[in-house]
Scaffold this active site. Structure first.
Site, mmCIF file in Angstrom:
data_model
loop_
_atom_site.group_PDB
_atom_site.id
_atom_site.type_symbol
_atom_site.label_atom_id
_atom_site.label_comp_id
_atom_site.label_asym_id
_atom_site.label_seq_id
_atom_site.Cartn_x
_atom_site.Cartn_y
_atom_site.Cartn_z
ATOM 1 N N GLU A 353 -5.179 -2.099 1.713
ATOM 2 C CA GLU A 353 -5.150 -1.619 3.108
ATOM 3 C C GLU A 353 -4.134 -0.494 3.308
ATOM 4 O O GLU A 353 -3.411 -0.465 4.313
ATOM 5 C CB GLU A 353 -4.927 -2.779 4.079
ATOM 6 C CG GLU A 353 -6.110 -3.725 4.049
ATOM 7 C CD GLU A 353 -6.139 -4.724 5.163
ATOM 8 O OE1 GLU A 353 -5.749 -4.378 6.277
ATOM 9 O OE2 GLU A 353 -6.581 -5.850 4.894
ATOM 10 N N SER A 356 1.835 1.775 -0.296
ATOM 11 C CA SER A 356 3.147 2.034 0.321
ATOM 12 C C SER A 356 3.318 3.528 0.596
ATOM 13 O O SER A 356 3.890 3.921 1.622
ATOM 14 C CB SER A 356 4.263 1.543 -0.600
ATOM 15 O OG SER A 356 4.336 0.146 -0.557
HETATM 16 C C1 LIG Z 1 -7.409 -7.044 -4.552
HETATM 17 C C2 LIG Z 1 -7.903 -5.876 -3.753
HETATM 18 C C3 LIG Z 1 -8.681 -6.108 -2.620
HETATM 19 C C4 LIG Z 1 -9.191 -5.029 -1.893
HETATM 20 N N1 LIG Z 1 -10.023 -5.283 -0.816
HETATM 21 C C5 LIG Z 1 -10.619 -4.240 -0.178
HETATM 22 C C6 LIG Z 1 -11.584 -4.476 0.859
HETATM 23 O O1 LIG Z 1 -11.893 -5.618 1.205
HETATM 24 N N2 LIG Z 1 -12.181 -3.398 1.439
HETATM 25 C C7 LIG Z 1 -11.887 -2.116 1.072
HETATM 26 O O2 LIG Z 1 -12.465 -1.191 1.637
HETATM 27 N N3 LIG Z 1 -10.963 -1.858 0.102
HETATM 28 C C8 LIG Z 1 -10.342 -2.887 -0.535
HETATM 29 N N4 LIG Z 1 -9.422 -2.641 -1.535
HETATM 30 C C9 LIG Z 1 -9.128 -1.266 -1.911
HETATM 31 C C10 LIG Z 1 -7.747 -0.806 -1.493
HETATM 32 O O3 LIG Z 1 -7.688 -0.663 -0.107
HETATM 33 C C11 LIG Z 1 -7.456 0.491 -2.266
HETATM 34 O O4 LIG Z 1 -7.248 0.117 -3.615
HETATM 35 C C12 LIG Z 1 -6.266 1.237 -1.715
HETATM 36 O O5 LIG Z 1 -6.561 1.753 -0.454
HETATM 37 C C13 LIG Z 1 -5.816 2.363 -2.645
HETATM 38 O O6 LIG Z 1 -6.857 3.165 -3.037
HETATM 39 P P1 LIG Z 1 -7.077 3.495 -4.585
HETATM 40 O O7 LIG Z 1 -7.043 2.211 -5.311
HETATM 41 O O8 LIG Z 1 -8.309 4.311 -4.725
HETATM 42 O O9 LIG Z 1 -5.811 4.345 -5.003
HETATM 43 P P2 LIG Z 1 -5.641 5.940 -4.904
HETATM 44 O O10 LIG Z 1 -5.970 6.397 -3.533
HETATM 45 O O11 LIG Z 1 -6.371 6.564 -6.045
HETATM 46 O O12 LIG Z 1 -4.076 6.080 -5.129
HETATM 47 C C14 LIG Z 1 -3.482 6.090 -6.426
HETATM 48 C C15 LIG Z 1 -1.989 6.382 -6.232
HETATM 49 O O13 LIG Z 1 -1.816 7.684 -5.634
HETATM 50 C C16 LIG Z 1 -1.078 7.578 -4.439
HETATM 51 N N5 LIG Z 1 -1.579 8.529 -3.443
HETATM 52 C C17 LIG Z 1 -2.860 8.784 -3.089
HETATM 53 N N6 LIG Z 1 -2.912 9.702 -2.125
HETATM 54 C C18 LIG Z 1 -1.635 10.050 -1.834
HETATM 55 C C19 LIG Z 1 -1.007 10.934 -0.908
HETATM 56 N N7 LIG Z 1 -1.716 11.667 -0.049
HETATM 57 N N8 LIG Z 1 0.347 11.007 -0.897
HETATM 58 C C20 LIG Z 1 1.102 10.262 -1.753
HETATM 59 N N9 LIG Z 1 0.576 9.410 -2.644
HETATM 60 C C21 LIG Z 1 -0.789 9.289 -2.685
HETATM 61 C C22 LIG Z 1 -1.294 6.125 -3.970
HETATM 62 O O14 LIG Z 1 -0.257 5.701 -3.107
HETATM 63 C C23 LIG Z 1 -1.305 5.391 -5.292
HETATM 64 O O15 LIG Z 1 0.002 5.142 -5.707
HETATM 65 C C24 LIG Z 1 -8.879 -3.708 -2.269
HETATM 66 C C25 LIG Z 1 -8.054 -3.484 -3.391
HETATM 67 C C26 LIG Z 1 -7.582 -4.541 -4.130
HETATM 68 C C27 LIG Z 1 -6.743 -4.257 -5.345
#
Ligand SMILES: Cc1cc2nc3c(=O)[nH]c(=O)nc-3n(C[C@H](O)[C@H](O)[C@H](O)COP(=O)(O)OP(=O)(O)OC[C@H]3O[C@@H](n4cnc5c(N)ncnc54)[C@H](O)[C@@H]3O)c2cc1C
Length: 369
Positions: A353, A356
């Protein structure tokens, strides 16, 4: 009273089984039906839709008490209540609420919420899942990844692009029922922690959804999702708070029982000060979480405050559970004690969600306005 009832429930129905569920990555659907009977699957849902009709402070209390025992169950409860049910409750028509809320609020149905995709997590405006209009239907193509209850969800709220790429008014939200032709579950993730909370892909191939399943108006989906996340972040803060409390209480107890050099390890200032730090951080995290919950209850915009709570509490959950493992020493590294699980589960809080980093983005935008 709510806290005591849930503590009793968690001790009876969750504690005896949680390690078994964690080891086998088993999602205990039957537990959520029981939680439904107790009102835990519709905490914020008004009584007219068969919910418990309570507010955010009670909701936070409930998630904290469940997560003190098992973070996975807390996470699934949060995703069901705040994301899926929360979205329909906030933006659904009266007809949609009548149709879906009673089954969701009583736990007869499990809810899912799909925003994230394989290539778009934080950057959700770039989503590739597309819905195209065809007469009275919308035709959905694409997939959603990392979805809590992606396999077992009876009903899902799905965000899809109905307009231009990167246009915040180019996304709409739909209610999709399991069993709709063209909608299937994909890969189930094998995770570090939160292993009893099911996380899976949802796939849409020429999936036809009747226009009555659109939530609100076309193009409102992204704005709705951001508002849903304001509430969702409070529940992840509560999840982190519960995990931190569980880890801290286990470490506090152990520190008085474990003897080294002829005395309890709590007599060493290094351990006592660690516990003092843990307790202080938990207290601050709790105040931030209840501040956000109170604003949300009063209908006051709480984007900044829910991001404060989510960011701080998640980081505290990781720090406190890491310290708890340290207090337990070698025993903390085994599966005979609960702290290794708190340690693994806590990391999700800084990712789900909104990471950080994204919380800091939200906070900095708010304070630099
Ligand atoms: C157990 C689990 C349950 C989940 N359940 C749901 C759910 O029910 N529904 C749903 O829709 N999603 C769900 N998610 C997805 C979750 O919300 C995403 O994993 C999360 O939003 C991060 O996206 P990402 O994994 O693609 O990381 P990325 O967006 O690829 O980020 C990778 C890294 O880059 C950093 N980063 C990215 N953009 C920026 C920026 N602009 N500035 C600084 N740093 C940045 C991030 O902070 C992170 O450290 C779930 C994830 C997990 C692990």
């Amino acid at each position: 009273m709510i806290a005591q009832t849930i503590q009793k429930f968690a001790e009876t129905h969750i504690r005896p089984k949680f390690m078994e569920w964690d080891e086998s990555q088993y999602f205990p659907v039957e537990l959520f039906r029981k939680m439904g009977e107790l009102g835990l699957m519709g905490v914020l849902v008004p009584e007219k839709y068969e919910g418990a009709g309570l507010g955010y402070c009670e909701y936070v209390t409930a998630i904290v008490e469940i997560s003190r025992v098992c973070g996975s169950i807390g996470l699934s409860m949060a995703a069901h209540n705040s994301l899926c049910s929360g979205h329909i409750l906030q933006f659904g028509s009266e007809e949609q609420k009548q149709k879906y809320m009673p089954n969701l609020a009583t736990g007869k149905w499990i809810g899912a919420w799909g925003l994230t995709e394989a290539n778009t997590g934080s950057d959700s405006l770039r989503m590739q899942c597309i819905a195209k209009k065809d007469g009275d239907y919308w035709v959905l193509n694409g997939s959603k990844n990392w979805i809590t209850h992606g396999i077992s969800g009876d009903v899902a709220v799905v965000l899809a692009r109905t307009g231009e790429l990167l246009d915040s008014r180019g996304i709409s939200s739909f209610i999709v029922e399991r069993g709709t032709p063209g909608f299937r579950a994909g890969k189930k993730e094998n995770k570090l922690g939160m292993r009893a909370s099911e996380t899976a892909e949802m796939v849409f191939e020429e999936c036809r959804i009747h226009k009555s399943q659109l939530l609100g108006n076309e193009g409102e989906g992204f704005i709705q999702a951001m508002k849903v996340l304001d509430g969702g972040r409070i529940s992840i803060a509560a999840l982190g708070l519960g995990i931190a409390k569980g880890a801290y209480l286990a470490a506090l107890k152990y520190s008085k029982e474990r003897h080294q050099f002829g005395k309890p390890i709590s007599d060493f200032q290094a351990i006592a000060f660690k516990l003092a730090n843990m307790a202080t951080k938990i207290e601050a995290a709790e105040l931030l979480t209840f501040q956000a919950a109170d604003l949300k209850n009063r209908g006051v915009k709480c984007t900044k405050e829910s991001a404060f709570a989510k960011y701080y509490t998640s980081e505290v959950a990781v720090q406190v559970s890491t310290d708890a493992v340290q207090v337990f020493g070698g025993y903390g590294y085994t599966k005979d004690f609960p702290v290794e699980k708190f340690y693994r589960d806590s990391k999700l809080c800084t990712i789900g969600e909104g990471t950080s980093e994204i919380q800091k983005l939200v906070i900095s935008r708010e304070i630099l306005k």
